[in-house]
Design a protein around this motif. Structure first.
Motif, mmCIF file in Angstrom:
data_model
loop_
_atom_site.group_PDB
_atom_site.id
_atom_site.type_symbol
_atom_site.label_atom_id
_atom_site.label_comp_id
_atom_site.label_asym_id
_atom_site.label_seq_id
_atom_site.Cartn_x
_atom_site.Cartn_y
_atom_site.Cartn_z
ATOM 1 N N THR A 142 0.827 -1.222 0.000
ATOM 2 C CA THR A 142 0.000 0.000 0.000
ATOM 3 C C THR A 142 0.856 1.265 0.000
ATOM 4 O OG1 THR A 142 -0.147 0.194 2.422
ATOM 5 C CG2 THR A 142 -1.839 -1.166 1.336
ATOM 6 N N GLN A 143 2.154 1.122 0.297
ATOM 7 C CA GLN A 143 3.032 2.291 0.361
ATOM 8 C C GLN A 143 3.877 2.466 -0.897
ATOM 9 O OE1 GLN A 143 2.664 4.413 3.069
ATOM 10 N NE2 GLN A 143 0.947 2.973 3.198
ATOM 11 N N TRP A 145 3.370 0.967 -4.030
ATOM 12 C CA TRP A 145 2.613 1.148 -5.284
ATOM 13 C C TRP A 145 2.309 2.619 -5.537
ATOM 14 C CZ3 TRP A 145 2.093 -1.634 -9.484
ATOM 15 C CH2 TRP A 145 2.116 -3.027 -9.431
ATOM 16 N N PRO A 146 1.715 3.371 -4.550
ATOM 17 C CA PRO A 146 1.415 4.777 -4.865
ATOM 18 C C PRO A 146 2.662 5.616 -5.117
ATOM 19 C CG PRO A 146 0.794 4.240 -2.591
ATOM 20 C CD PRO A 146 1.188 2.961 -3.252
ATOM 21 N N ARG A 147 3.765 5.283 -4.422
ATOM 22 C CA ARG A 147 4.978 6.074 -4.660
ATOM 23 C C ARG A 147 5.586 5.755 -6.027
ATOM 24 N NH1 ARG A 147 4.666 5.826 0.825
ATOM 25 N NH2 ARG A 147 5.685 7.418 2.088
ATOM 26 N N SER A 150 0.904 5.210 -9.086
ATOM 27 C CA SER A 150 -0.041 6.290 -8.768
ATOM 28 C C SER A 150 -1.023 5.803 -7.712
ATOM 29 C CB SER A 150 -0.821 6.702 -10.019
ATOM 30 O OG SER A 150 -1.730 5.666 -10.357
ATOM 31 N N LYS A 151 -1.718 6.761 -7.100
ATOM 32 C CA LYS A 151 -2.740 6.416 -6.102
ATOM 33 C C LYS A 151 -3.828 5.557 -6.747
ATOM 34 C CE LYS A 151 -6.285 8.498 -3.180
ATOM 35 N NZ LYS A 151 -6.885 9.731 -2.674
ATOM 36 N N SER A 152 -4.225 5.941 -7.964
ATOM 37 C CA SER A 152 -5.310 5.237 -8.629
ATOM 38 C C SER A 152 -4.948 3.771 -8.876
ATOM 39 C CB SER A 152 -5.628 5.963 -9.944
ATOM 40 O OG SER A 152 -6.642 5.301 -10.627
ATOM 41 N N ALA A 154 -2.635 2.028 -7.269
ATOM 42 C CA ALA A 154 -2.484 1.373 -5.960
ATOM 43 C C ALA A 154 -3.850 1.000 -5.405
ATOM 44 C CB ALA A 154 -1.758 2.306 -4.994
ATOM 45 N N MET A 155 -4.775 1.949 -5.439
ATOM 46 C CA MET A 155 -6.110 1.697 -4.888
ATOM 47 C C MET A 155 -6.807 0.579 -5.666
ATOM 48 S SD MET A 155 -7.032 3.472 -2.271
ATOM 49 C CE MET A 155 -6.783 5.005 -1.378
#
Ligand SMILES: C/C=C/C(=O)SCCNC(=O)CCNC(=O)[C@H](O)C(C)(C)COP(=O)(O)OP(=O)(O)OC[C@H]1O[C@@H](n2cnc3c(N)ncnc32)[C@H](O)[C@@H]1OP(=O)(O)O
Length: 256
Positions: A142-143, A145-147, A150-152, A154-155
């Motif tokens: 969860t940490q 992937w967004p870094r 992107s957040k999208s 990762a989510m």
């Protein structure tokens, strides 16, 4: 469950292979203990310059061992800090290339995310399916992937447990290159050979500097980069590299 093979043109590449075929390299405690010990052995041995981490053609790793985890209660995982030492990979200072064929799910994807460069075989499958078994990623999914993407992305991955192909993983930036399955490990070793030809001291400095991008603001990161750049001027390898260029010869690194 882990094999360490010396390979590469100059025999200075450590090929670390996850080898638990009956469970698709599911990450049980024993496997992770052996992986941690092997990585630390390679880290300390100056005759190894670069690490290639791989699994089998069918599975890089199908995630943390669900059957092992199924028996655990909150008190077990909390009090024993379950996953302690499972992130040794992220503390290795030598470059680590993941060569991912087949399933890299849950903790398997998270191991790949801890590596510096990810090469994938055409049959690779990535994903964070923890949500399907009532839990969440616990090794950085969860940490990182967004870094790294992107957040999208990762989510979507973490909320659905959807699997993505090697090509999709390349498109979102997790993977840098995709190769035919059977060629993957030799391509990763060729890349390792190219990195291993450089000064180990400067290679370590580059890794340090790039990694700081994920821990700092841009201004702090730029400051760290500049300081590290300045510090290379205190090394013989920087002097040798520039002198060799001017003298039209190959540099001879001494790592000091
Ligand atoms: C912080 C981190 C958390 C996590 O990582 S949670 C775990 C996340 N991973 C998963 O949820 C993936 C679980 N595995 C699967 O969904 C499937 O497997 C695959 C899609 C990867 C492959 O399916 P197929 O080709 O049909 O093989 P098969 O018969 O399911 O697996 C062969 C043997 O491997 C065992 N196995 C596979 N993955 C795991 C696992 N993650 N933990 C424990 N065992 C696993 C199976 O049970 C089976 O074993 P047997 O032959 O004795 O039935």
């Amino acid at each position: 469950m882990i094999t360490l093979t010396r390979t590469g043109a100059s025999e200075n590449v450590a090929l670390v292979t996850l080898n638990r075929p009956n469970a698709l390299n599911a990450l049980c405690r024993q496997l992770m203990q052996e992986l941690s010990e092997t990585l630390l052995t390679v880290e300390k041995d100056d005759s190894y310059r670069v690490i290639v981490l791989t699994g089998s053609e069918k599975a890089f790793a199908a995630g943390a061992d669900i059957k092992e985890m199924a028996k655990l209660e909150f008190a077990d995982v909390f009090q024993n800090d379950f996953f302690t030492n499972w992130d040794t990979l992220s503390r290795i200072t030598k470059p680590v290339i993941a060569a991912v064929n087949g399933f890299a799910l849950g903790g398997g994807t998270e191991l790949a995310l801890m590596c510096d460069i990810v090469y994938a075989g055409e049959n690779a499958v990535f994903g964070q399916p923890e949500i399907n078994i009532g839990t969440i990623p616990g090794l950085g999914g969860t940490q990182r992937w967004p870094r790294f993407t992107s957040k999208s992305i990762a989510m979507e991955l973490c909320l659905t447990g959807d699997k993505i192909s090697a090509q999709d993983a390349k498109e979102v930036g997790l993977v840098s290159k995709v190769f035919p399955t059977q060629q993957l490990v030799s391509e990763a070793v060729l890349l390792a050979d190219r990195i291993a030809k450089n000064s180990p001291l400067i290679v370590k400095t580059v890794k340090n500097s790039v990694n700081s991008a994920y821990e700092t603001s841009l201004n702090q990161g730029l400051q760290i980069e500049k300081q590290l750049f300045h510090s290379t001027f205190a090394t013989n390898d920087r002097r040798e590299g520039m002198t060799a260029f001017a003298e039209k010869r190959a540099p001879k690194w001494t790592s000091n």
